[in-house]
Design a protein around this motif. Structure first.
Motif, PDB file in Angstrom:
ATOM      1  N   LYS A 116     135.953 -29.251   8.031  1.00  0.00           N
ATOM      2  CA  LYS A 116     135.287 -30.522   8.335  1.00  0.00           C
ATOM      3  C   LYS A 116     135.636 -31.608   7.318  1.00  0.00           C
ATOM      4  CE  LYS A 116     131.435 -28.009  10.522  1.00  0.00           C
ATOM      5  NZ  LYS A 116     130.069 -28.050  11.061  1.00  0.00           N
ATOM      6  N   ASP A 118     137.175 -34.085   7.962  1.00  0.00           N
ATOM      7  CA  ASP A 118     136.973 -35.374   8.660  1.00  0.00           C
ATOM      8  C   ASP A 118     135.625 -35.988   8.320  1.00  0.00           C
ATOM      9  OD1 ASP A 118     135.355 -34.346  11.529  1.00  0.00           O
ATOM     10  OD2 ASP A 118     136.422 -32.887  10.329  1.00  0.00           O
ATOM     11  N   LEU A 119     134.686 -35.174   7.862  1.00  0.00           N
ATOM     12  CA  LEU A 119     133.344 -35.680   7.522  1.00  0.00           C
ATOM     13  C   LEU A 119     133.117 -35.785   6.013  1.00  0.00           C
ATOM     14  CD1 LEU A 119     131.182 -33.415   9.936  1.00  0.00           C
ATOM     15  CD2 LEU A 119     132.107 -35.693  10.409  1.00  0.00           C
ATOM     16  N   SER A 143     140.584 -29.626   8.967  1.00  0.00           N
ATOM     17  CA  SER A 143     139.629 -29.987  10.010  1.00  0.00           C
ATOM     18  C   SER A 143     140.020 -29.193  11.249  1.00  0.00           C
ATOM     19  CB  SER A 143     139.653 -31.486  10.306  1.00  0.00           C
ATOM     20  OG  SER A 143     138.901 -31.730  11.496  1.00  0.00           O
ATOM     21  N   ALA A 144     139.204 -28.192  11.565  1.00  0.00           N
ATOM     22  CA  ALA A 144     139.490 -27.359  12.738  1.00  0.00           C
ATOM     23  C   ALA A 144     139.444 -28.223  13.992  1.00  0.00           C
ATOM     24  CB  ALA A 144     138.480 -26.222  12.836  1.00  0.00           C
ATOM     25  N   SER A 168     126.868 -19.591   8.777  1.00  0.00           N
ATOM     26  CA  SER A 168     127.042 -19.976  10.170  1.00  0.00           C
ATOM     27  C   SER A 168     127.045 -21.500  10.273  1.00  0.00           C
ATOM     28  CB  SER A 168     125.984 -19.283  11.029  1.00  0.00           C
ATOM     29  OG  SER A 168     124.997 -20.183  11.389  1.00  0.00           O
ATOM     30  N   GLY A 169     127.839 -22.018  11.178  1.00  0.00           N
ATOM     31  CA  GLY A 169     127.927 -23.455  11.392  1.00  0.00           C
ATOM     32  C   GLY A 169     129.037 -24.152  10.624  1.00  0.00           C
ATOM     33  N   VAL A 170     129.747 -23.426   9.742  1.00  0.00           N
ATOM     34  CA  VAL A 170     130.793 -24.087   8.945  1.00  0.00           C
ATOM     35  C   VAL A 170     132.083 -24.275   9.743  1.00  0.00           C
ATOM     36  CG1 VAL A 170     129.853 -23.197   6.776  1.00  0.00           C
ATOM     37  CG2 VAL A 170     131.730 -21.963   7.898  1.00  0.00           C
ATOM     38  N   GLY A 171     132.177 -23.585  10.880  1.00  0.00           N
ATOM     39  CA  GLY A 171     133.368 -23.751  11.720  1.00  0.00           C
ATOM     40  C   GLY A 171     134.330 -22.578  11.680  1.00  0.00           C
ATOM     41  N   GLY A 188     129.692 -23.559  18.164  1.00  0.00           N
ATOM     42  CA  GLY A 188     128.561 -24.475  18.333  1.00  0.00           C
ATOM     43  C   GLY A 188     127.240 -23.807  18.066  1.00  0.00           C
ATOM     44  N   GLU A 192     125.977 -20.233  19.594  1.00  0.00           N
ATOM     45  CA  GLU A 192     126.086 -19.331  18.455  1.00  0.00           C
ATOM     46  C   GLU A 192     124.811 -18.507  18.317  1.00  0.00           C
ATOM     47  OE1 GLU A 192     128.705 -19.133  16.142  1.00  0.00           O
ATOM     48  OE2 GLU A 192     127.745 -18.436  14.332  1.00  0.00           O
TER      49      GLU A 192
HETATM   50  N1  LIG Z   1     133.279 -32.701  12.453  1.00  0.00           N
HETATM   51  C1  LIG Z   1     133.735 -31.460  12.575  1.00  0.00           C
HETATM   52  N2  LIG Z   1     132.993 -30.539  13.217  1.00  0.00           N
HETATM   53  C2  LIG Z   1     133.484 -29.286  13.328  1.00  0.00           C
HETATM   54  C3  LIG Z   1     134.739 -28.914  12.781  1.00  0.00           C
HETATM   55  N3  LIG Z   1     134.934 -27.604  13.018  1.00  0.00           N
HETATM   56  C4  LIG Z   1     133.849 -27.176  13.697  1.00  0.00           C
HETATM   57  N4  LIG Z   1     132.975 -28.170  13.898  1.00  0.00           N
HETATM   58  C5  LIG Z   1     131.675 -28.084  14.607  1.00  0.00           C
HETATM   59  O1  LIG Z   1     130.776 -27.312  13.829  1.00  0.00           O
HETATM   60  C6  LIG Z   1     129.911 -26.550  14.675  1.00  0.00           C
HETATM   61  C7  LIG Z   1     129.908 -25.083  14.280  1.00  0.00           C
HETATM   62  O2  LIG Z   1     131.200 -24.554  14.528  1.00  0.00           O
HETATM   63  P1  LIG Z   1     131.445 -22.981  14.722  1.00  0.00           P
HETATM   64  O3  LIG Z   1     132.914 -22.800  14.857  1.00  0.00           O
HETATM   65  O4  LIG Z   1     130.589 -22.457  15.813  1.00  0.00           O
HETATM   66  O5  LIG Z   1     130.930 -22.434  13.314  1.00  0.00           O
HETATM   67  P2  LIG Z   1     130.708 -20.913  12.857  1.00  0.00           P
HETATM   68  O6  LIG Z   1     129.246 -20.654  12.984  1.00  0.00           O
HETATM   69  O7  LIG Z   1     131.121 -20.866  11.407  1.00  0.00           O
HETATM   70  O8  LIG Z   1     131.547 -20.050  13.710  1.00  0.00           O
HETATM   71  C8  LIG Z   1     130.380 -26.789  16.097  1.00  0.00           C
HETATM   72  O9  LIG Z   1     129.535 -27.742  16.694  1.00  0.00           O
HETATM   73  C9  LIG Z   1     131.784 -27.335  15.917  1.00  0.00           C
HETATM   74  O10 LIG Z   1     132.169 -28.193  16.957  1.00  0.00           O
HETATM   75  C10 LIG Z   1     135.506 -29.929  12.096  1.00  0.00           C
HETATM   76  O11 LIG Z   1     136.604 -29.715  11.595  1.00  0.00           O
HETATM   77  N5  LIG Z   1     134.936 -31.163  12.019  1.00  0.00           N
END
Ligand SMILES: Nc1nc2c(ncn2[C@@H]2O[C@H](COP(=O)(O)OP(=O)(O)O)[C@@H](O)[C@H]2O)c(=O)[nH]1
Ligand SMILES: [Mg+2]
Ligand SMILES: [Zn+2]
Length: 296
Positions: A116, A118-119, A143-144, A168-171, A188, A192
């Protein structure tokens, strides 16, 4: 009766799915005389199996493991991706250091993936890189979502068994999907949560990728450092090693001792304040866990 060899890539309900290099996975059970080791069998294990004329396959032997990690439960890992986001959820130096300690303890190489970007606030990526690249950890800032720097990370995984670990939520799932679009892992926050309810297994599931495998993991609530002891901890902070010749006592806990090379390096700005703070916090957690266990 034919025999074969392969790697367990997932386990479910007493069945072990073995990749033996063929098109289809071999569905194995565990042979009676191996039952006692059945509970230690896990994803990542290399095994031998026998297939009888009825087509039933039985695991007959586990080959020696190179390494093992408990959460998620997986053996023979080449690389751990310590996965975090810059924000949403916020990066945590403490959690990152805990994961690095767990990897070091298991003897598994680790790299950091900071998603992320991008943020990310201005300067943030450089701040994290400044702490970790200096002590020899690779940091992939990606940025995934936008595909930034995903190729560099992808190339690092060729031919390896890689486990993605992080909150969780890190992407994590998004990153695996960006690396290999065919993965189609659920991402998401809402889905998730549903996913977590369905997949209560603590075993990792290995997904074939470029001659190796990748394992997505659901994230963790609490990290368990209980197998670690106090004297082993400093060794997991590999940059401390270079300063320990300045410690008056051996072993030195680098806390209250009056003459300490690690504390001197901290004061001189050579050891990052966040790393030393993580060390103290983890040391405290190990100690209070021990005290609690002692009272039981
Ligand atoms: N802004 C942004 N959001 C991202 C990025 N990668 C993932 N997300 C969002 O972060 C949220 C969690 O992603 P997820 O892949 O399910 O995370 P996980 O729980 O680690 O597997 C989702 O809403 C994604 O769309 C990124 O590179 N930039
Ligand atoms: Mg996920
Ligand atoms: Zn010291």
């Amino acid at each position: 009766m034919s025999v074969g060899q392969g790697r367990i890539i997932k386990t479910y309900n007493g069945y072990y799915y073995v990749d033996s290099g063929l098109e289809e996975l071999v569905t194995c059970k565990v042979k009676g005389k191996l039952k006692q080791i059945r509970f230690s069998l896990c994803t990542g294990d290399l095994v031998e199996f026998e297939t009888n004329p009825d087509g039933e396959s039985m695991i007959t032997k586990i080959l020696p493991r190179r390494n093992f990690m408990l959460r998620p439960t997986v053996a023979n890992v080449d690389l751990i991706i310590v996965a975090f986001a810059c924000v949403n959820p916020d990066f945590s130096y403490l959690l990152a250091d805990k994961l690095l300690v767990l990897a070091a303890q298991a003897g598994i190489p680790a790299v950091i993936c900071l998603n992320k970007i991008d943020l990310a606030p201005a300067g943030f990526v450089d701040e994290v890189k400044g702490v970790y690249e200096k002590i020899g950890y690779e940091v992939f800032a990606i940025s995934a979502q936008q595909g930034t720097n995903v190729d560099a990370l992808k190339q690092r995984l060729y031919g390896k068994i890689t486990v993605f670990a992080g909150p969780s939520g890190v992407g994590k799932s998004s990153t695996l999907n960006a690396i290999e679009p065919g993965m189609q892992l659920v991402t998401g926050s809402v889905s998730e949560k549903i996913g977590r309810g369905k997949h209560t297994t603590r075993f990792a599931h290995l997904l074939p990728f470029a001659g190796g495998y990748m394992a997505d993991t659901p994230g963790f609530g609490n990290l368990n450092l209980e197998e670690l002891d106090e004297t082993g901890l400093a060794g997991c902070f590999k940059e401390f090693g270079g300063y320990e010749q300045g410690c008056k006592f051996t072993p030195c806990t680098h806390t209250h001792e009056p003459v300490c090379g690690v504390k001197a390096a901290l004061a001189a700005g050579e050891i990052a304040a966040t790393r030393y703070a993580s060390y103290l916090t983890i040391l405290d957690e190990i100690k209070s866990k021990k005290e609690k266990d002692g009272r039981k």
